[in-house]
Write a protein that holds these residues in place. Sequence first.
Motif, PDB file in Angstrom:
ATOM      1  N   ILE A   1      39.051  35.177  50.537  1.00  0.00           N
ATOM      2  CA  ILE A   1      37.794  35.689  50.199  1.00  0.00           C
ATOM      3  C   ILE A   1      37.030  34.402  49.703  1.00  0.00           C
ATOM      4  O   ILE A   1      36.793  34.004  49.120  1.00  0.00           O
ATOM      5  CB  ILE A   1      37.303  36.650  48.756  1.00  0.00           C
ATOM      6  CG1 ILE A   1      38.860  37.949  49.104  1.00  0.00           C
ATOM      7  CG2 ILE A   1      36.264  37.411  48.191  1.00  0.00           C
ATOM      8  CD1 ILE A   1      39.441  38.342  48.442  1.00  0.00           C
ATOM      9  N   LYS A   2      35.771  34.962  50.587  1.00  0.00           N
ATOM     10  CA  LYS A   2      34.182  34.097  50.080  1.00  0.00           C
ATOM     11  C   LYS A   2      34.303  33.486  48.924  1.00  0.00           C
ATOM     12  O   LYS A   2      33.875  34.547  47.440  1.00  0.00           O
ATOM     13  CB  LYS A   2      33.254  34.832  50.139  1.00  0.00           C
ATOM     14  CG  LYS A   2      32.064  33.221  50.655  1.00  0.00           C
ATOM     15  CD  LYS A   2      30.848  34.237  51.403  1.00  0.00           C
ATOM     16  CE  LYS A   2      29.905  33.488  51.908  1.00  0.00           C
ATOM     17  NZ  LYS A   2      28.581  34.391  52.198  1.00  0.00           N
TER      18      LYS A   2
ATOM     19  N   ALA B   1      36.126  43.720  49.276  1.00  0.00           N
ATOM     20  CA  ALA B   1      37.141  43.007  49.859  1.00  0.00           C
ATOM     21  C   ALA B   1      38.587  43.136  49.109  1.00  0.00           C
ATOM     22  O   ALA B   1      39.392  43.038  49.801  1.00  0.00           O
ATOM     23  CB  ALA B   1      36.898  41.765  49.426  1.00  0.00           C
ATOM     24  N   LEU B   2      38.196  43.168  47.674  1.00  0.00           N
ATOM     25  CA  LEU B   2      39.948  43.769  47.229  1.00  0.00           C
ATOM     26  C   LEU B   2      40.561  45.109  47.573  1.00  0.00           C
ATOM     27  O   LEU B   2      41.630  45.467  47.422  1.00  0.00           O
ATOM     28  CB  LEU B   2      39.556  43.384  45.491  1.00  0.00           C
ATOM     29  CG  LEU B   2      39.151  42.004  44.808  1.00  0.00           C
ATOM     30  CD1 LEU B   2      39.304  42.589  43.506  1.00  0.00           C
ATOM     31  CD2 LEU B   2      40.179  41.393  45.894  1.00  0.00           C
ATOM     32  N   ASP B   3      39.411  45.843  47.148  1.00  0.00           N
ATOM     33  CA  ASP B   3      39.971  47.453  48.070  1.00  0.00           C
ATOM     34  C   ASP B   3      40.328  47.552  49.130  1.00  0.00           C
ATOM     35  O   ASP B   3      40.943  48.211  49.196  1.00  0.00           O
ATOM     36  CB  ASP B   3      38.496  48.394  47.346  1.00  0.00           C
ATOM     37  CG  ASP B   3      38.295  48.542  45.960  1.00  0.00           C
ATOM     38  OD1 ASP B   3      39.581  48.245  44.976  1.00  0.00           O
ATOM     39  OD2 ASP B   3      36.780  48.913  45.849  1.00  0.00           O
TER      40      ASP B   3
ATOM     41  N   LYS C   1      46.268  41.704  40.336  1.00  0.00           N
ATOM     42  CA  LYS C   1      46.895  40.365  40.681  1.00  0.00           C
ATOM     43  C   LYS C   1      46.429  39.560  41.443  1.00  0.00           C
ATOM     44  O   LYS C   1      45.594  38.176  41.471  1.00  0.00           O
ATOM     45  CB  LYS C   1      48.226  40.193  40.978  1.00  0.00           C
ATOM     46  CG  LYS C   1      49.584  40.680  40.302  1.00  0.00           C
ATOM     47  CD  LYS C   1      51.103  40.554  40.949  1.00  0.00           C
ATOM     48  CE  LYS C   1      51.754  41.187  39.660  1.00  0.00           C
ATOM     49  NZ  LYS C   1      53.203  40.747  40.072  1.00  0.00           N
ATOM     50  N   LEU C   2      45.116  40.566  42.572  1.00  0.00           N
ATOM     51  CA  LEU C   2      44.264  39.584  43.311  1.00  0.00           C
ATOM     52  C   LEU C   2      43.045  39.358  42.926  1.00  0.00           C
ATOM     53  O   LEU C   2      42.977  37.170  42.717  1.00  0.00           O
ATOM     54  CB  LEU C   2      44.142  41.098  44.350  1.00  0.00           C
ATOM     55  CG  LEU C   2      44.825  41.434  45.386  1.00  0.00           C
ATOM     56  CD1 LEU C   2      44.524  42.294  46.305  1.00  0.00           C
ATOM     57  CD2 LEU C   2      45.741  39.975  46.165  1.00  0.00           C
ATOM     58  N   LEU C   3      43.031  40.185  41.019  1.00  0.00           N
ATOM     59  CA  LEU C   3      41.932  39.079  40.681  1.00  0.00           C
ATOM     60  C   LEU C   3      41.667  38.373  40.127  1.00  0.00           C
ATOM     61  O   LEU C   3      41.020  37.183  40.029  1.00  0.00           O
ATOM     62  CB  LEU C   3      41.165  40.356  40.320  1.00  0.00           C
ATOM     63  CG  LEU C   3      39.544  40.351  39.397  1.00  0.00           C
ATOM     64  CD1 LEU C   3      38.792  40.123  40.761  1.00  0.00           C
ATOM     65  CD2 LEU C   3      39.452  41.356  38.313  1.00  0.00           C
ATOM     66  N   LYS C   4      43.139  38.571  39.790  1.00  0.00           N
ATOM     67  CA  LYS C   4      43.786  37.207  38.524  1.00  0.00           C
ATOM     68  C   LYS C   4      43.586  35.461  39.653  1.00  0.00           C
ATOM     69  O   LYS C   4      42.643  35.325  38.701  1.00  0.00           O
ATOM     70  CB  LYS C   4      44.582  37.236  38.135  1.00  0.00           C
ATOM     71  CG  LYS C   4      46.129  36.621  37.335  1.00  0.00           C
ATOM     72  CD  LYS C   4      46.026  37.232  35.928  1.00  0.00           C
ATOM     73  CE  LYS C   4      46.642  36.089  35.005  1.00  0.00           C
ATOM     74  NZ  LYS C   4      48.043  36.407  34.793  1.00  0.00           N
TER      75      LYS C   4
ATOM     76  N   VAL D   1      43.264  34.914  48.453  1.00  0.00           N
ATOM     77  CA  VAL D   1      43.738  35.655  47.555  1.00  0.00           C
ATOM     78  C   VAL D   1      45.414  36.041  48.075  1.00  0.00           C
ATOM     79  O   VAL D   1      46.410  36.980  46.969  1.00  0.00           O
ATOM     80  CB  VAL D   1      43.295  36.841  47.129  1.00  0.00           C
ATOM     81  CG1 VAL D   1      42.538  36.173  47.009  1.00  0.00           C
ATOM     82  CG2 VAL D   1      43.104  37.195  47.847  1.00  0.00           C
ATOM     83  N   VAL D   2      46.192  36.321  49.295  1.00  0.00           N
ATOM     84  CA  VAL D   2      47.007  37.007  49.761  1.00  0.00           C
ATOM     85  C   VAL D   2      47.802  35.522  51.214  1.00  0.00           C
ATOM     86  O   VAL D   2      47.324  34.582  51.723  1.00  0.00           O
ATOM     87  CB  VAL D   2      46.954  37.724  50.485  1.00  0.00           C
ATOM     88  CG1 VAL D   2      48.774  38.480  51.234  1.00  0.00           C
ATOM     89  CG2 VAL D   2      46.076  38.781  49.571  1.00  0.00           C
TER      90      VAL D   2
END
Length: 592
Positions: free
Chosen positions: A74-75, A90-92, A105-108, A124-125
Amino acid sequence: MINRLNIIFLFIIIIMITLLSRVYFLSIKSNTYYEELSKRNYISRVQKIPVRGVIEDRHGKKLAVNQMGFSILIKPHLNSKKNKQKLEDALDLIVEHFPDIEKKKLLKTYNRKNSAYNHDFVKVVEYIPYQDFFPKYTLFSSKDSMKIESAVKRFYPYRKAASHVIGYVGKASRLDILKNELSAHNGIIGKNGLEKFYNDKLQGQIGYKDIKVNALNKEIAIIDEKEPSIDNSIKISLDIELQKYIQKIFGKRSGAIIVMDANNGEILSATSMPEFDNNIFASGISVKEWNIMRNDLNHPFTNKLINGLYPPGSIIKMGVALSFLENGIEDNYTINCSGSIRIGNRNFRCWKRFGHGKVDFRKAIRESCDDFFYKGSLRIGINKISQTLDKFGFGRQTGVDQVNEFFGVNPNKLWKEKKFKQPWYVGETVITSIGQGNMLVTPMQMARYTAFIATGKLPKPHFYKANYEEPEDLKMPEAQLNTLRRGMYDVIHHPKGTATKYVKTKIAIAGKTGTAQVVSIPQSEKVRMKESELKYFQRSHAWLTTYGPYKNPKYVVNVLVEHGGHGGSAAGEVVSKIYDKLYEMGYIKSRN
């Protein structure tokens, strides 16, 4: 006056030299410097990362491979008020299409890696399998706030089979990156087993592409290019089908089993039980999984082949007998075993309560008479025994291609003085002579030693041909070795042999049983308790080390069953089935 003129001329010359030096630097040296800076401005180097090599068994079956997939980035700097919605979208999107991934977890992960100084996309992944992500590739790659990159994950197709030997890869730590530059680019490094031992070979050599770019950073031309290495794979001596078979017949017991070529040290199978699935480390192990395995009293994470330290019990007796012969005890030496020997205030008992009667070298091995070794050890002393056993590799690493191999303990007077600041006692000599007391060995050391007894040469155990060394000829008299070999043959085939009732194989083999006590037996105990009457973790470890065929030794089969009791009853059936399997698979051609 002349002196003053000389000083003025000298001063003028120094100024001229200084000016000429400065002119040279500005016109020549600085030109090279700024030219180099200029190149950096218009030449961009792209690193080309090699694909990690595959590990194959002796027949080409893949034991460690790379699975292709994708990672999501993610940018950066989207966590500001102005761009927060883009980050949420993006996370959604990720969670919508991959529900197993948690948004928190993604946000963290994003917040931890993102900073004002970071201008690169944030990963992030780490990995999504190719087949799962590819149908959605167009959707994700069309988003300006997201970036999709190819990713590779290490995969072990046979899961629990040979997991300790193969090892696993994991994320490279800061310390790893300092020691290994390539791990900074691919993010992984071998953490254990062959994956770590041969990490430099498996990871290969990095390549690059130097690109000439314009002011807009667009590629104009390729100036130089070097491909990454492709010869990164290794083929090892392990037979994975034999490995699976041995794990199956060994069942849920704990211990170690080694099948090794007696002549060159090549290892066909090496099992440390219980095993574990290496893929949990490649994918990332949870705290819960880690704690369950870490607290398992059978120690699944310990590579018992090289890190398990055990008293050898009676299987050390061939080595001790050779020390007797090497240090002046006659070939026809005999004793009368009455069941015990008294030293000071203590009785040192033979395992057979009423003794073995008249015992020579061959009978001492066949019936595992403790009293024979008690009395012989008192004649030559612990230091000479230790010196002989040192030749066979005890108290030293075998050199097998595994990481952090233990040395074991080959005790003597100096060892005890250094370790405990205490003198050596005679009683310690006699218990060491039967493989008890302070002596500790690894299953790998015992397999190597058994190969020496079989062939007269000490091989270096290995899985990969690059680690092969010519076996060491220890110059032991063949006649002395043959006496012990006949005793080992009797162990399996003589009516009074300690394993005769338990080994039922079609192959003529030689062997030695061992019962390594975990707890000492009190002097007040007149009749030894049966192993089955003891609590599990108080039961003796059971050894059975063998080689076959007897007349033309090809393979060593060494079995340790933790808390198994008697070596013959605990390991006899396993050893029998392994030899029959070796014959069935064509490794052994002759039964004799």
